[in-house]
Design an enzyme around this catalytic site. Sequence first.
Site, PDB file in Angstrom:
ATOM      1  N   ARG A  51       0.815  -1.211   0.000  1.00 50.46           N
ATOM      2  CA  ARG A  51       0.000   0.000   0.000  1.00 50.46           C
ATOM      3  C   ARG A  51       0.854   1.268   0.000  1.00 50.46           C
ATOM      4  O   ARG A  51       0.401   2.321  -0.438  1.00 50.46           O
ATOM      5  CB  ARG A  51      -0.984  -0.003   1.187  1.00 50.46           C
ATOM      6  CG  ARG A  51      -1.977   1.151   1.149  1.00 50.46           C
ATOM      7  CD  ARG A  51      -3.199   0.935   2.044  1.00 50.46           C
ATOM      8  NE  ARG A  51      -2.857   0.422   3.356  1.00 50.46           N
ATOM      9  CZ  ARG A  51      -2.310   1.158   4.340  1.00 50.46           C
ATOM     10  NH1 ARG A  51      -2.080   2.439   4.161  1.00 50.46           N
ATOM     11  NH2 ARG A  51      -2.008   0.610   5.496  1.00 50.46           N
ATOM     12  N   TYR A 114     -15.413  12.817 -18.492  1.00 44.61           N
ATOM     13  CA  TYR A 114     -15.736  11.396 -18.399  1.00 44.61           C
ATOM     14  C   TYR A 114     -16.911  11.254 -17.417  1.00 44.61           C
ATOM     15  O   TYR A 114     -16.943  11.937 -16.389  1.00 44.61           O
ATOM     16  CB  TYR A 114     -14.497  10.644 -17.908  1.00 44.61           C
ATOM     17  CG  TYR A 114     -14.719   9.171 -17.729  1.00 44.61           C
ATOM     18  CD1 TYR A 114     -14.856   8.338 -18.838  1.00 44.61           C
ATOM     19  CD2 TYR A 114     -14.802   8.612 -16.466  1.00 44.61           C
ATOM     20  CE1 TYR A 114     -15.079   6.977 -18.672  1.00 44.61           C
ATOM     21  CE2 TYR A 114     -15.016   7.255 -16.296  1.00 44.61           C
ATOM     22  CZ  TYR A 114     -15.149   6.451 -17.403  1.00 44.61           C
ATOM     23  OH  TYR A 114     -15.359   5.105 -17.237  1.00 44.61           O
ATOM     24  N   ASP A 186      -6.749  15.044 -17.447  1.00 38.68           N
ATOM     25  CA  ASP A 186      -6.931  13.624 -17.704  1.00 38.68           C
ATOM     26  C   ASP A 186      -6.400  13.382 -19.121  1.00 38.68           C
ATOM     27  O   ASP A 186      -7.005  13.800 -20.104  1.00 38.68           O
ATOM     28  CB  ASP A 186      -8.420  13.276 -17.591  1.00 38.68           C
ATOM     29  CG  ASP A 186      -8.700  11.793 -17.801  1.00 38.68           C
ATOM     30  OD1 ASP A 186      -7.898  11.133 -18.486  1.00 38.68           O
ATOM     31  OD2 ASP A 186      -9.727  11.302 -17.295  1.00 38.68           O
ATOM     32  N   LYS A 211      -7.027   1.959 -20.317  1.00 39.51           N
ATOM     33  CA  LYS A 211      -7.182   2.225 -21.742  1.00 39.51           C
ATOM     34  C   LYS A 211      -5.856   1.999 -22.478  1.00 39.51           C
ATOM     35  O   LYS A 211      -5.382   0.891 -22.509  1.00 39.51           O
ATOM     36  CB  LYS A 211      -7.745   3.633 -21.946  1.00 39.51           C
ATOM     37  CG  LYS A 211      -8.882   3.995 -20.970  1.00 39.51           C
ATOM     38  CD  LYS A 211     -10.131   3.125 -21.152  1.00 39.51           C
ATOM     39  CE  LYS A 211     -11.118   3.243 -19.998  1.00 39.51           C
ATOM     40  NZ  LYS A 211     -11.579   4.581 -19.673  1.00 39.51           N
TER      41      LYS A 211
HETATM   42  C1  LIG Z   1     -12.145   5.142 -18.541  1.00 41.17           C
HETATM   43  C2  LIG Z   1     -11.818   6.525 -18.190  1.00 41.17           C
HETATM   44  C3  LIG Z   1     -11.685   6.918 -16.845  1.00 41.17           C
HETATM   45  C4  LIG Z   1     -11.926   5.984 -15.692  1.00 41.17           C
HETATM   46  O1  LIG Z   1     -11.045   4.903 -15.688  1.00 41.17           O
HETATM   47  P1  LIG Z   1     -11.359   3.513 -14.935  1.00 41.17           P
HETATM   48  O2  LIG Z   1     -10.116   2.736 -15.137  1.00 41.17           O
HETATM   49  O3  LIG Z   1     -12.579   2.934 -15.570  1.00 41.17           O
HETATM   50  O4  LIG Z   1     -11.609   3.853 -13.501  1.00 41.17           O
HETATM   51  C5  LIG Z   1     -11.340   8.234 -16.597  1.00 41.17           C
HETATM   52  N1  LIG Z   1     -11.146   9.118 -17.603  1.00 41.17           N
HETATM   53  C6  LIG Z   1     -11.272   8.768 -18.895  1.00 41.17           C
HETATM   54  C7  LIG Z   1     -11.043   9.790 -19.962  1.00 41.17           C
HETATM   55  C8  LIG Z   1     -11.614   7.469 -19.238  1.00 41.17           C
HETATM   56  O5  LIG Z   1     -11.758   7.135 -20.530  1.00 41.17           O
END
Ligand SMILES: *Cc1c(COP(=O)(O)O)cnc(C)c1O
Length: 394
Positions: A51, A114, A186, A211
Amino acid sequence: MSSLSSAGLNTRCVHAGTQRDLRVGAVNTPIHASSSFLHPNDLSPSVCYPRYMNIPVQQAVADKMAALESVGLEPDPARNVRAMALSTGMAAVSAPLLGLTKVGDHVVLQADLYGCTHWLTVNELPRHGVDYTLVRSSDPEAIAAACTSRTKVIYLESPSNPLLRIVDLAAVAAVAKACGATSVIDNTFASPINQTPLSLGFDVVVHSGTKYLGGHSDLSCGVVVGSGERFDAMFNWVVGVGCTLGMQDCALLERSLKTLALRMERHNANGMAVAEFLDQHPRVERVNHPGLPTHPGHDIASRQMRGFGAMLSFEPRLTPAEVRTMLTRLKVITPGISLGGVESLATLPAETSHVKMTAEARKAAGIADTLVRISVGIEDAEDIMADLDQALGI
Ligand SMILES: *Cc1c(COP(=O)(O)O)cnc(C)c1O
């Protein structure tokens, strides 16, 4: 890692951060299958514990991401860029929004968010005594106008989901500096291969590693990148809340990142080819992809991105029912949620990522019920285009 400070993206992907175990001479970072570590241990001054994110494989993948997001930055020992690997993208999104704010603070966010980030903003920030302003325009002046003396964080996504809107990152970073707020982006859609916001003046970068970073639709994780006291504050929040990434998944992420630049090269080429193909297709009304010269953000994207990416959306000249039929006819592209994997995926944002918005809110945001979003994979571009062509021919 210092020897890699002038290395290219591919070299950083392969080598940055690797921690070798010289006793056995393994080329790769080991996975220590242990949640208990010797204490006291004369060889290790700090107590190892997953952790705390101080296990070699956790540090290796964090160092690799820090090296990738540092491309374009002058090596500056005073601004030591650090990263951490977390359990999900939402954990990474939460780290700056909840870890850098306290009761009475204010956050400015771009409205194109998102879905779950929007949920977190609207539900969790107020519960923690933090208020927010959502700015519909991507104009830096509109963002500046929303800032107050209590604004602690300016948060945005570029390119955004699902319309691929582009924000001028250098301009927003300057706005944040002028009002004393932390700028957060992001960077999921671009990946550090296509865009390194720290080099444009941003303070914090977050990723859904689920992703492109993972890239094979088999891993759930997130990454936060930053420096200085801000990073310490987010780190303490993450360790306290306990949303760190386990060792096996860190190893999987480290392996995936070795091919990130290579994968993005193909993603970028395929994304551009499919965008141009759809743009001249008689059954297509409109295509949103920052690589197209007609895209409103094309000039800014050309300045601040190394590649335009493989996310695109388009409005077919079909009824909503026909669009649903079209999706069932796809053979190479998989109708499925999420994005960023090696396989091409197609979704209807109005029925998936943006289903919680009212029809009016979607319309106001420019998201038509027939809008199709495609995450273009690394298959042969000709096969993806032929698949779309046959499916559109209903
Ligand atoms: C999928 C996504 C998230 C969240 O990610 P998780 O791994 O599902 O928690 C945040 N921002 C963007 C732009 C995303 O495509």
